[in-house]
Scaffold this active site. Structure first.
Site, short mmCIF file in Angstrom:
data_model
loop_
_atom_site.label_atom_id
_atom_site.label_comp_id
_atom_site.label_asym_id
_atom_site.label_seq_id
_atom_site.Cartn_x
_atom_site.Cartn_y
_atom_site.Cartn_z
N LYS A 78 4.73 5.26 4.23
CA LYS A 78 4.12 3.94 4.10
C LYS A 78 4.01 3.21 5.44
O LYS A 78 3.84 2.00 5.48
CB LYS A 78 4.95 3.08 3.14
N PRO B 81 0.82 -1.21 0.00
CA PRO B 81 0.00 0.00 0.00
C PRO B 81 0.86 1.26 0.00
O PRO B 81 1.89 1.33 0.66
CB PRO B 81 -0.80 -0.13 1.31
N GLU B 82 0.41 2.25 -0.76
CA GLU B 82 1.14 3.51 -0.88
C GLU B 82 0.52 4.58 0.00
O GLU B 82 -0.45 4.33 0.71
CB GLU B 82 1.19 3.92 -2.36
N ARG C 160 11.62 -3.02 -9.89
CA ARG C 160 10.17 -2.90 -9.91
C ARG C 160 9.66 -2.94 -11.35
O ARG C 160 10.29 -2.37 -12.27
CB ARG C 160 9.71 -1.59 -9.27
N ASN D 210 5.04 2.25 -6.42
CA ASN D 210 5.18 1.90 -7.83
C ASN D 210 4.00 2.35 -8.69
O ASN D 210 4.17 2.73 -9.85
CB ASN D 210 5.36 0.38 -7.96
#
Length: 326
Positions: free
Chosen positions: A50, A2-3, A303, A224
């Site tokens: 985060k 989760p961002e 990523r 990401n």
């Protein structure tokens, strides 16, 4: 994982329980003794990038000052009547992440280590995995069968039942005790204290811009999904060296980062899913074929990155390469 926008929502789900006493605990965590939380009072709830932090004190202890509100938190408070309670990521695109990818990301994250000289402290730090979430007054339910064909609900890492009758549930997260939230709000893209000047200086480095954007020292909470989307919005190739971009391009990229993150949070609080333009897409909104690659610094975490070669043209360095080694 989760961002920033998701963590802000998690914090808002926990805020109504501040001041309440834990009446019963449960969960599968083996990193902490969940029974240590029994009969403690939830004193404070904060989010930094985060990470979610919850402070606990003895039930007879006095309440400390409430967490400082940011501009976005004040806006979110006005949306408290939103019917959406869950904390799952709402991305309207297929999830293709593997368990191996999640494990690698967790291994490359930098957990805070409690200062042994100061003791464990009364702050519980939560760092969420790829599908981590917080639920208030409800449990997460299986939305599809697992590989064995079983419909098994996710197992909570921690469940806190409060004397008021409500409860909080935490999924797919790592927890440890610490003495305080060790974070710099000037690096948090959703904080009113976010330092644009320092972020711009970081973006000017002679490194691929997609590497710099994920550096939590300067862009705490930026992950990401945000990285892919804002690079497309700013029409910048992910491997472009920041030092080759004009100041106006970097300013626009930073504006996109703040605005996209704010809009994503606003949508979450009103029950709206995210509709990516480039992330996990085969075509961009203009119909061009999208490229996908696993990008990251040498020896660092790689990523998956999506970009449109036509909308995001490459900017070559003096030696004619997009980036040394490519």
């Amino acid at each position: 994982m989760p961002e920033g926008p998701s963590l802000r929502k998690f914090q808002l789900l926990t805020s109504p329980f501040v001041g309440q006493v834990v009446a019963k605990v449960g969960g599968s965590s083996r990193k902490i003794n969940v029974n240590d939380l029994d009969a403690l009072r939830l004193q404070d709830s904060q989010v930094h990038g985060k990470n979610l932090y919850l402070a606990f004190v003895a039930a007879e202890g006095s309440l400390g000052p409430a967490a400082e509100e940011t501009v976005l938190q004040r806006e979110a408070a006005s949306a408290a009547s939103s019917p959406v309670q869950g904390g799952q990521e709402q991305v309207c695109a297929p999830q293709t992440h593997s368990q191996d990818e999640e494990l690698e990301e967790l291994q490359h994250s930098q957990p805070e280590v409690p200062d042994a000289a100061e003791g464990l402290g009364n702050w519980l730090r939560f760092h969420f995995g790829l599908f981590g979430s917080v639920r208030a007054n409800e449990f997460s339910r299986a939305n599809k069968a697992n590989k064995r064909g079983d419909w098994k609900d996710p197992v909570p890492r921690l469940v806190l039942h409060f004397e008021s009758g409500g409860f909080l549930v935490f999924y797919n997260c790592r927890m440890h005790w610490c003495t305080s939230p060790r974070a710099d709000p000037t690096s948090d893209i959703l904080s009113a204290e976010f330092h644009r000047g320092r972020a711009l200086d970081a973006l000017r480095a002679p490194d691929p811009i997609c590497y710099t954007l994920l550096d939590q020292r300067y862009f705490s909470g930026l992950g990401n999904i945000i990285k892919n989307e804002i690079l497309y919005l700013a029409k910048i190739h992910p491997l472009t060296q920041g030092s080759l971009l004009a100041s106006s391009d970097l300013e626009r990229l930073l504006d996109c980062a703040v605005q996209f993150s704010s809009d994503w949070l606003h949508g979450k609080l009103h029950g709206k899913g995210l509709h990516p333009q480039i992330y996990q897409k085969e075509q961009c909104p203009l119909g061009h074929a999208v490229m996908k690659g696993t990008l990251g610094p040498l020896g660092g975490f790689k990523r998956l990155t999506w970009w449109c070669p036509q909308c995001q043209p490459a900017v070559l360095s003096g030696d004619g390469h997009l980036f040394p080694g490519t």
